[in-house]
Design an enzyme around this catalytic site. Structure first.
Site, PDB file in Angstrom:
ATOM      1  N   TYR A 172       0.819  -1.217   0.000  1.00  0.00           N
ATOM      2  CA  TYR A 172       0.000   0.000   0.000  1.00  0.00           C
ATOM      3  C   TYR A 172       0.853   1.267   0.000  1.00  0.00           C
ATOM      4  O   TYR A 172       0.713   2.121  -0.880  1.00  0.00           O
ATOM      5  CB  TYR A 172      -0.945   0.004   1.197  1.00  0.00           C
ATOM      6  CG  TYR A 172      -1.969   1.114   1.145  1.00  0.00           C
ATOM      7  CD1 TYR A 172      -3.035   1.052   0.246  1.00  0.00           C
ATOM      8  CD2 TYR A 172      -1.877   2.229   1.977  1.00  0.00           C
ATOM      9  CE1 TYR A 172      -3.977   2.074   0.178  1.00  0.00           C
ATOM     10  CE2 TYR A 172      -2.807   3.242   1.924  1.00  0.00           C
ATOM     11  CZ  TYR A 172      -3.855   3.168   1.026  1.00  0.00           C
ATOM     12  OH  TYR A 172      -4.779   4.183   0.964  1.00  0.00           O
ATOM     13  N   LYS A 176       1.386   3.982  -3.067  1.00  0.00           N
ATOM     14  CA  LYS A 176       0.970   5.377  -2.958  1.00  0.00           C
ATOM     15  C   LYS A 176       2.149   6.325  -3.162  1.00  0.00           C
ATOM     16  O   LYS A 176       2.003   7.404  -3.751  1.00  0.00           O
ATOM     17  CB  LYS A 176       0.307   5.622  -1.604  1.00  0.00           C
ATOM     18  CG  LYS A 176      -1.030   4.909  -1.427  1.00  0.00           C
ATOM     19  CD  LYS A 176      -2.040   5.323  -2.483  1.00  0.00           C
ATOM     20  CE  LYS A 176      -3.398   4.704  -2.267  1.00  0.00           C
ATOM     21  NZ  LYS A 176      -4.388   5.106  -3.310  1.00  0.00           N
TER      22      LYS A 176
END
Length: 293
Positions: A172, A176
């Site tokens: 994650y 990002k």
């Protein structure tokens, strides 16, 4: 004056919204989710023509129908943004209906738990496929039409996890962080050709996916206390910033990252014990009452 207060101004005898997005073709990925639907709601509310992309075709159609019932042009498009053929098909549908996109909001995302020690390659790649590669594919394919026109705006929804590792969340944070750099690269490469690319980094936002967190004990109070604004964000907090970046009002904003976290990142030093530098009794009482110190 009333119109100006409401964000509307008069131009050539016709009222226009301050953002000047009327008639613009706006593509929103992950449109059926909490933040995505809020973004679509705000953009639709200022007169854009919406293309709603999501893997959940049924939810997407329901959302499009609700917009249509309120006089907003909205096209539902089933799309897996991590699949090149699916993205190309979405581009064809949007352009056949509206013409080339003026605005692309890369918002679709995937979150799965998993520490680095045990995460498998398949799980790692599955998250990056949506959270990073999908953003590139949508930017590339919808961007072609923008480049032909010599104008366009791309807004990527990343996360404060791009700046701070969100542990035990697999790819994650790396994904990002990659989105933030992808946006800057697009700005550098396409800025000279009339395209702007910017990133919004949300903090703690209450969505249908995160709602369950706040049902546990005093989680909401504890999380709110970690923000300078002393509250959990709402999807519209993100949507309003996205709409600004999509508009001509942000014409000289390119390659930027806007953190929308209620001041979460500003609170880091409050986590560090500092004897003699604690809040005064008056400050503590003010905070307890919800007042500014």
């Amino acid at each position: 004056m009333a119109n100006q207060i409401e964000g509307v101004h008069e131009s050539a005898g016709r009222p226009q919204h301050w953002l000047a997005l009327e008639g613009k073709v706006c593509v929103v990925s992950g449109a059926a989710g909490g933040i995505g639907s809020a973004i679509a709601q705000v953009l639709g509310g200022v007169g854009t023509r919406l293309a709603l992309l999501d893997r959940d075709e049924e939810k997407c159609h329901v959302l499009a129908q609700s917009f249509g019932a309120n006089g907003v042009e909205a096209l539902a498009v089933a799309c897996d943004i991590g699949d090149m053929d699916s993205v190309r098909g979405a581009v064809e549908r949007v352009e056949a209906t509206y013409g080339a996109a003026d605005v692309l909001v890369n918002n679709a995302g995937l979150l799965r738990p998993g520490g680095i020690e045990e995460i498998g390659l398949e799980a790692w790649n599955a998250m990056l496929r949506v959270n990073l590669t999908g953003y590139m594919l949508c930017s590339q394919q919808f961007g072609r039409g923008m480049l032909k026109k010599g104008a366009g705006a791309i807004v990527h929804v990343a996360s404060v996890a791009a700046h701070h590792p969100q542990t035990y969340s697999g790819a994650y944070s790396p994904g990002k962080a990659g989105v933030a750099m992808l946006s800057k690269q697009l700005a550098a490469e396409w800025g000279p050709r009339g395209i702007r690319s910017n990133t919004v980094c949300p903090g703690m936002i209450r969505t249908p996916l995160s709602a369950a967190f706040y049902e546990h004990g005093d989680i909401e109070r504890r999380r709110s206390a970690m923000t300078a604004s002393r509250r959990i964000g709402e999807p519209t907090d993100i949507a309003d910033v996205v709409a600004f970046l999509a508009s001509a009002r942000a014409a000289y904003v390119n390659g930027a990252e806007i953190v929308v976290d209620g001041g979460l990142e500003s609170m880091l030093m409050d986590l560090v014990p500092r004897p003699g530098f604690e809040a005064t009794q008056a400050s503590r009482e003010a905070l307890t009452q919800g007042l500014a110190p």
